[in-house]
Design a protein around this motif. Structure first.
Motif, mmCIF file in Angstrom:
data_model
loop_
_atom_site.group_PDB
_atom_site.id
_atom_site.type_symbol
_atom_site.label_atom_id
_atom_site.label_comp_id
_atom_site.label_asym_id
_atom_site.label_seq_id
_atom_site.Cartn_x
_atom_site.Cartn_y
_atom_site.Cartn_z
ATOM 1 N N GLY A 105 0.840 -1.197 0.000
ATOM 2 C CA GLY A 105 0.000 0.000 0.000
ATOM 3 C C GLY A 105 0.873 1.244 0.000
ATOM 4 N N LEU A 106 0.488 2.228 -0.806
ATOM 5 C CA LEU A 106 1.239 3.485 -0.903
ATOM 6 C C LEU A 106 0.354 4.633 -0.435
ATOM 7 C CD1 LEU A 106 3.663 5.219 -2.131
ATOM 8 C CD2 LEU A 106 2.240 5.377 -4.191
ATOM 9 N N ILE A 107 0.866 5.431 0.500
ATOM 10 C CA ILE A 107 0.150 6.635 0.930
ATOM 11 C C ILE A 107 1.108 7.814 0.782
ATOM 12 C CG2 ILE A 107 -1.045 7.806 2.824
ATOM 13 C CD1 ILE A 107 -1.819 5.056 3.917
ATOM 14 N N THR A 108 0.707 8.820 -0.006
ATOM 15 C CA THR A 108 1.593 9.950 -0.263
ATOM 16 C C THR A 108 1.208 11.160 0.582
ATOM 17 O OG1 THR A 108 0.171 10.717 -2.046
ATOM 18 C CG2 THR A 108 1.983 9.261 -2.663
ATOM 19 N N GLY A 144 0.821 -4.878 3.504
ATOM 20 C CA GLY A 144 2.138 -4.341 3.812
ATOM 21 C C GLY A 144 3.151 -4.697 2.755
ATOM 22 N N PRO A 145 4.353 -4.149 2.836
ATOM 23 C CA PRO A 145 4.758 -3.084 3.751
ATOM 24 C C PRO A 145 3.993 -1.784 3.495
ATOM 25 C CG PRO A 145 6.664 -4.082 2.640
ATOM 26 C CD PRO A 145 5.438 -4.606 1.975
ATOM 27 N N ALA A 146 4.068 -0.863 4.462
ATOM 28 C CA ALA A 146 3.479 0.457 4.275
ATOM 29 C C ALA A 146 4.532 1.352 3.652
ATOM 30 C CB ALA A 146 3.040 1.018 5.626
ATOM 31 N N VAL A 147 4.214 1.920 2.499
ATOM 32 C CA VAL A 147 5.143 2.835 1.829
ATOM 33 C C VAL A 147 4.518 4.231 1.900
ATOM 34 C CG1 VAL A 147 6.388 3.356 -0.297
ATOM 35 C CG2 VAL A 147 5.909 0.973 0.309
ATOM 36 N N ILE A 148 5.207 5.156 2.566
ATOM 37 C CA ILE A 148 4.584 6.444 2.912
ATOM 38 C C ILE A 148 5.525 7.595 2.573
ATOM 39 C CG2 ILE A 148 3.606 7.803 4.827
ATOM 40 C CD1 ILE A 148 3.306 5.068 6.344
ATOM 41 N N THR A 149 5.023 8.603 1.856
ATOM 42 C CA THR A 149 5.797 9.833 1.707
ATOM 43 C C THR A 149 5.221 10.877 2.645
ATOM 44 O OG1 THR A 149 4.503 10.900 -0.064
ATOM 45 C CG2 THR A 149 6.208 9.326 -0.747
ATOM 46 N N VAL A 150 6.103 11.734 3.172
ATOM 47 C CA VAL A 150 5.716 12.658 4.237
ATOM 48 C C VAL A 150 5.989 14.097 3.818
ATOM 49 C CG1 VAL A 150 6.058 13.254 6.676
ATOM 50 C CG2 VAL A 150 6.274 10.873 5.931
ATOM 51 N N ARG A 151 5.030 14.961 4.075
ATOM 52 C CA ARG A 151 5.144 16.373 3.743
ATOM 53 C C ARG A 151 6.053 17.082 4.763
ATOM 54 N NH1 ARG A 151 -0.380 19.834 3.207
ATOM 55 N NH2 ARG A 151 -0.722 18.377 1.505
ATOM 56 N N PRO A 152 6.924 17.968 4.293
ATOM 57 C CA PRO A 152 7.772 18.704 5.242
ATOM 58 C C PRO A 152 6.945 19.538 6.227
ATOM 59 C CG PRO A 152 8.485 19.085 2.973
ATOM 60 C CD PRO A 152 7.184 18.358 2.900
ATOM 61 N N ASN A 153 7.551 19.916 7.341
ATOM 62 C CA ASN A 153 6.899 20.727 8.375
ATOM 63 C C ASN A 153 5.746 19.998 9.054
ATOM 64 O OD1 ASN A 153 8.376 23.073 8.611
ATOM 65 N ND2 ASN A 153 7.331 24.079 6.910
ATOM 66 N N SER A 154 5.789 18.651 9.016
ATOM 67 C CA SER A 154 4.707 17.885 9.623
ATOM 68 C C SER A 154 5.043 17.440 11.037
ATOM 69 C CB SER A 154 4.395 16.649 8.776
ATOM 70 O OG SER A 154 3.997 17.016 7.485
ATOM 71 N N VAL A 155 6.303 17.135 11.284
ATOM 72 C CA VAL A 155 6.733 16.776 12.638
ATOM 73 C C VAL A 155 7.905 17.671 13.027
ATOM 74 C CG1 VAL A 155 6.018 14.358 12.542
ATOM 75 C CG2 VAL A 155 8.273 14.984 11.737
ATOM 76 N N GLU A 156 8.112 17.796 14.323
ATOM 77 C CA GLU A 156 9.220 18.601 14.829
ATOM 78 C C GLU A 156 10.477 17.726 14.809
ATOM 79 O OE1 GLU A 156 10.295 22.310 16.256
ATOM 80 O OE2 GLU A 156 8.170 21.712 16.153
ATOM 81 N N ALA A 157 11.513 18.181 14.105
ATOM 82 C CA ALA A 157 12.756 17.394 14.084
ATOM 83 C C ALA A 157 13.395 17.431 15.466
ATOM 84 C CB ALA A 157 13.714 17.949 13.035
ATOM 85 N N ALA A 158 13.733 16.264 15.995
ATOM 86 C CA ALA A 158 14.403 16.197 17.297
ATOM 87 C C ALA A 158 15.462 15.108 17.221
ATOM 88 C CB ALA A 158 13.380 15.884 18.394
ATOM 89 N N LEU A 159 16.644 15.489 16.765
ATOM 90 C CA LEU A 159 17.737 14.534 16.622
ATOM 91 C C LEU A 159 18.916 15.030 17.427
ATOM 92 C CD1 LEU A 159 17.618 14.072 12.729
ATOM 93 C CD2 LEU A 159 16.744 12.465 14.428
ATOM 94 N N SER A 160 19.652 14.103 18.024
ATOM 95 C CA SER A 160 20.899 14.541 18.657
ATOM 96 C C SER A 160 22.076 13.960 17.880
ATOM 97 C CB SER A 160 20.932 14.143 20.134
ATOM 98 O OG SER A 160 20.212 12.971 20.345
ATOM 99 N N ALA A 161 23.129 14.762 17.818
ATOM 100 C CA ALA A 161 24.316 14.374 17.055
ATOM 101 C C ALA A 161 24.880 13.071 17.602
ATOM 102 C CB ALA A 161 25.355 15.481 17.107
ATOM 103 N N GLY A 162 25.412 12.253 16.717
ATOM 104 C CA GLY A 162 26.005 10.985 17.133
ATOM 105 C C GLY A 162 27.213 10.689 16.274
ATOM 106 N N ALA A 163 27.708 9.463 16.382
ATOM 107 C CA ALA A 163 28.862 9.071 15.579
ATOM 108 C C ALA A 163 28.424 8.838 14.136
ATOM 109 C CB ALA A 163 29.470 7.792 16.152
ATOM 110 N N ALA A 164 29.357 9.072 13.213
ATOM 111 C CA ALA A 164 29.042 8.803 11.807
ATOM 112 C C ALA A 164 28.814 7.300 11.639
ATOM 113 C CB ALA A 164 30.190 9.269 10.911
ATOM 114 N N PRO A 165 27.679 6.909 11.096
ATOM 115 C CA PRO A 165 27.353 5.489 11.002
ATOM 116 C C PRO A 165 28.182 4.770 9.939
ATOM 117 C CG PRO A 165 25.675 6.786 9.897
ATOM 118 C CD PRO A 165 26.617 7.760 10.522
ATOM 119 N N GLU A 166 28.291 3.466 10.112
ATOM 120 C CA GLU A 166 28.950 2.645 9.105
ATOM 121 C C GLU A 166 27.983 2.486 7.929
ATOM 122 O OE1 GLU A 166 30.596 -1.849 8.967
ATOM 123 O OE2 GLU A 166 30.854 -0.758 10.875
#
Lengths: 316, 273
Positions: A105-108, A144-166
Motif C-alpha cells: 500500500g502506498l500513501i503519499t 504491507g509493507p506500508a510505503v509512505i511519503t511525508v510532507r515537510p513541516n509535519s513533525v518537529e525534528a528532534a535529533l541529537s548528534a552521534g557518531a558517523a554510522p557505518e
C-alpha cells in the motif's frame, strides 16, 4: 524493535530539515534504517539512533530506475515493514515503483504517522490533509509493507548528534537502461530555505508590480523562503518554482506573509494550512483577509520597509 | 535518424481525469470517498494533451493521439473535452468496482486500459507507444500514478517534463528535479508526466468542437480490458475523513503609518519571529 526504512533520494552536505523530520518520525515508529543512492552519506547521517545505512555500489541518482532495485534490496535486507520518504518528485517516483514490486500500500503526502512498526504495517494510522487543506483524513494500508511519503513541516525534528554510522554497500549499481541522462544543470543554489520546507514563507502577487526587491529583503531578514501567486509567476516577475497554489507548491509553514495577493481559490489552495497568516493588500475586499490572522489594508511598499526597519531595530 | 523511425506510426495515449472543480466547494462524502457528482477536465491534463498535439503537428510520420479517462459515467465529459481540444479518439474505462480506487488499483486498471487502447486500431500493431500524463491530479494529488503505471507496463518513466520532443523512436525530455535541471532521453515505449511549464494549452475553437462530434469514444467495463474486480482491489483504506474547520478572519487594520510596526508586534506576540 522493527526496522523503519527511510529513503533519501539525495543527500547533500547535511540533511535538509524535511529529511531530519523524516528521521525523527522513523525513530518514533521503530528503528531508523537509511537507504540512499548518494555517495558518502555517512557524515550527514551522524545522528544518535542511526546505525544502519545502505547505499549502492556506486552513486545512483534519479531518474535511474536502479534506485528502485536499491530500495527493493534494502527492504529485503532490513526486513522493514515500513518505508518512509520525503514527498519530492524523485522520492515519490521511486517509492511508488517500489510499492508495485512489493504489492504494498502506498500513501503519499502524509502529515503524520501514528503507531508502532513492530505491530505491523497495517496497524499504522497515517494522517493526511487533502483537497487543498479542506479535509483531514486518516488512512491505513491493507497490504504491507506500508510505503509512505511525508510532507515537510509535519513533525518537529528532534535529533541529537552521534557518531558517523557505518555504511553498507548493497550489490546494486547505477544503470543506464531505459533513461539516459544527456545533461545536468545545477539549479542556482539559494541561501534561503527550500519553499516547501521553510518555517516562514513571504509571498508576493500582482501588487508587487514587478518589483520583488522589498520582499527579498524581508525574506532575508526573516530567514524565509519566497513564494508567489500565479499572477506574479505568469507575469515573469519571479521564477515559476515559487508559485504557491493549486497548480503550484503547497506549503504549511509556521508563518505565511502574503503581500499584494488577492487570495483567490487558486492561491488559497496552496497556503491555507499555514499556522499563522499575515496579509498586506491595498484592497480591503481582498478575499485573503477572510483567512488572515492579521491583515493590513495598505501600500506594501510602505508597510514592508517599515517592517524591515522595526525588525532590525529589535535585533540591536 | 533511422529511416524506419520516420515511417513507423506513433500512438500517444494521454491520460485525462475528470475531477471536482477546485473553484467550487469540493467534498468527501459519508462513505469517505470523493463526491464525484460534478466535475471538469483537470486543468493539469491540458498540458500533456497539448504536448501530444504538438508532437503530432511536428512529426513527419503518422501520429495518433488518444485520450483515456477512468471514472464514473460523468467522466466521459473529460474525454469529450479532449476530443474538442484535438485528440483523435477517446477511451473511457468505467466500472462500479473502481469507485474509491487508490493509486495501486488505479494503476492496475489503467495498465489494462492502456494495453487495450494500444491494441485497438489497424495500423497500431506496429506503432511506437507513448503515454503522457499530467504532473498530478487536482483531486488526489498523489503524483504517483505515472510511476506505478510505468512499473506495471514495464516501460521507462520520466516525470516532471518541462519540454518534450520526439527523436526517432525516443523522446528527449527536459525535466526538473529538486536540485537540478536535466535533459534525458528515453526509448519508447515510455510514460512521461508533463508539467504546466511545458507549453500553453490551446482552447477548442468552433471548428474543432464541430469536428469532435464525428470522433469516437469507446467505453469499456473492467472485464473488457481483461480485469476482474479482485485485480483492482485497493491496498489502502481511508478510515476517517473530516472537514477542516474554516479559518476565521483575524484583526484587519487600515494602515495609518504604523502598520509595519504593528505587524512586527503581532509576530512577536504570536512567537513566530
Amino acid at each position: 524493535m522493527s526496522a523503519v526504512l527511510v529513503f533519501f533520494d539525495a543527500v547533500d552536505g547535511s540533511l535538509s530539515s524535511g529529511q531530519q523530520e523524516l528521521l525523527t518520525l522513523a525513530a518514533s515508529l521503530g528503528e531508523a534504517h537509511v537507504v540512499t543512492g548518494a555517495a558518502d552519506p555517512s557524515e550527514a547521517l551522524a545522528f544518535d539512533g542511526v546505525e544502519v545505512v545502505w547505499t549502492g555500489e556506486s552513486e545512483i541518482s534519479a531518474p535511474d530506475p536502479a534506485l528502485v532495485d536499491l530500495l527493493e534490496t534494502a527492504v529485503r535486507e532490513s526486513g522493514a515493514d515500513v518505508v518512509l520518504g520525503t514527498d519530492s518528485a524523485d522520492s515519490t517516483d521511486a517509492l511508488a515503483r517500489l510499492a508495485v514490486r512489493l504489492e504494498a500500500g502506498l500513501i503519499t503526502d502524509a502529515v503524520g504517522v501514528d503507531g508502532d512498526a513492530s505491530s505491523g504495517a497495517t496497524s499504522l494510522t497515517v494522517h493526511k490533509s487533502v483537497l487543498a487543506g479542506g479535509y483531514t483524513t486518516s488512512a491505513q494500508v491493507t497490504s504491507g509493507p506500508a510505503v509512505i511519503t511525508v510532507r515537510p513541516n509535519s513533525v518537529e525534528a528532534a535529533l541529537s548528534a552521534g557518531a558517523a554510522p557505518e555504511v553498507t554497500a548493497l550489490p546494486v549499481s547505477a544503470s543506464s537502461s531505459g533513461v539516459e541522462v544527456l545533461g545536468r544543470t545545477e539549479l542556482e543554489a539559494s541561501e534561503r530555505p527550500a519553499l516547501t520546507e521553510a518555517r516562514v514563507v513571504v509571498a508576493g502577487g500582482r501588487g508587487m508590480d514587478g518589483n520583488f526587491g522589498p520582499l527579498e529583503e524581508l525574506a532575508d531578514e526573516l530567514g524565509a523562503a519566497i513564494g508567489a501567486s500565479r499572477a506574479a509567476t505568469d507575469a515573469g516577475w519571479i521564477d515559476h518554482a515559487a508559485q504557491v497554489g493549486q497548480t503550484g507548491v503547497t506549503v504549511s509553514p509556521q508563518l505565511y506573509l502574503s503581500a499584494g495577493i488577492s487570495g483567490a481559490v487558486q492561491q488559497r489552495a496552496g497556503m491555507q494550512t499555514a499556522q499563522t497568516i499575515v496579509a498586506i493588500n491595498k484592497d480591503e475586499d481582498a478575499p485573503v483577509f477572510e483567512i488572515a490572522d492579521f491583515g493590513v489594508v495598505g501600500d506594501l511598499f510602505e508597510v514592508i520597509p517599515q517592517m524591515l526597519e522595526e525588525l532590525r531595530r529589535r535585533k540591536t | 535518424m533511422a529511416e524506419s523511425a520516420a515511417a513507423t506510426p506513433l500512438h500517444i495515449i494521454v491520460l485525462v481525469k475528470w475531477v471536482p472543480d477546485y473553484q467550487l466547494e469540493r467534498r468527501i462524502a459519508e462513505d469517505r470517498r470523493m463526491d464525484r457528482s460534478g466535475g471538469v477536465l483537470s486543468e493539469l491534463d491540458e498540458y500533456p494533451l497539448e504536448a501530444a498535439l504538438q508532437i503530432r503537428e511536428a512529426a513527419e510520420r503518422p501520429v495518433r493521439v488518444s485520450a483515456l479517462t477512468l471514472g464514473p459515467s460523468g467522466a466521459s465529459a473529460s474525454a469529450k473535452k479532449a476530443l474538442q481540444i484535438g485528440a483523435d479518439d477517446a477511451f473511457h474505462l468505467t466500472d462500479d468496482a473502481l469507485a474509491g480506487a487508490d493509486v495501486a488499483a488505479t494503476s492496475v486498471a489503467l495498465r489494462g486500459a492502456v494495453e487495450q487502447a494500444f491494441a485497438t486500431g489497424d495500423e497500431e500493431t506496429e506503432a511506437v507507444r507513448l503515454v503522457l500524463t499530467g504532473m498530478a491530479s487536482e483531486d488526489g494529488e498523489t503524483s504517483a500514478v505515472p510511476a506505478q503505471l510505468a512499473e506495471r507496463l514495464g516501460v521507462a518513466l520520466v516525470t516532471n517534463a518541462t519540454g518534450i520532443s520526439l527523436e526517432g523512436d525516443a523522446v528527449v525530455v527536459d525535466r526538473i528535479s529538486a536540485s537540478e535541471q536535466q535533459k534525458v532521453r528515453a526509448d519508447l515505449p515510455a510514460v512521461v508526466s508533463v508539467t504546466d511549464q511545458a507549453n500553453d494549452p490551446r482552447y477548442p475553437n468552433f471548428k474543432a468542437i464541430m469536428a469532435a462530434k464525428k470522433k469516437t469514444t469507446t467505453s469499456w467495463a473492467l472485464s473488457e480490458v481483461g480485469l476482474t474486480a479482485d485485480d483492482v482491489a485497493s491496498r489502502t483504506q481511508v478510515t476517517a475523513a473530516a472537514p477542516r474547520p474554516p479559518r476565521e478572519a483575524g484583526e484587519v487594520i487600515t494602515d495609518e503609518g504604523d502598520a509595519g510596526k504593528r505587524i512586527v508586534e503581532f509576530l512577536a506576540k504570536e512567537r513566530v519571529l
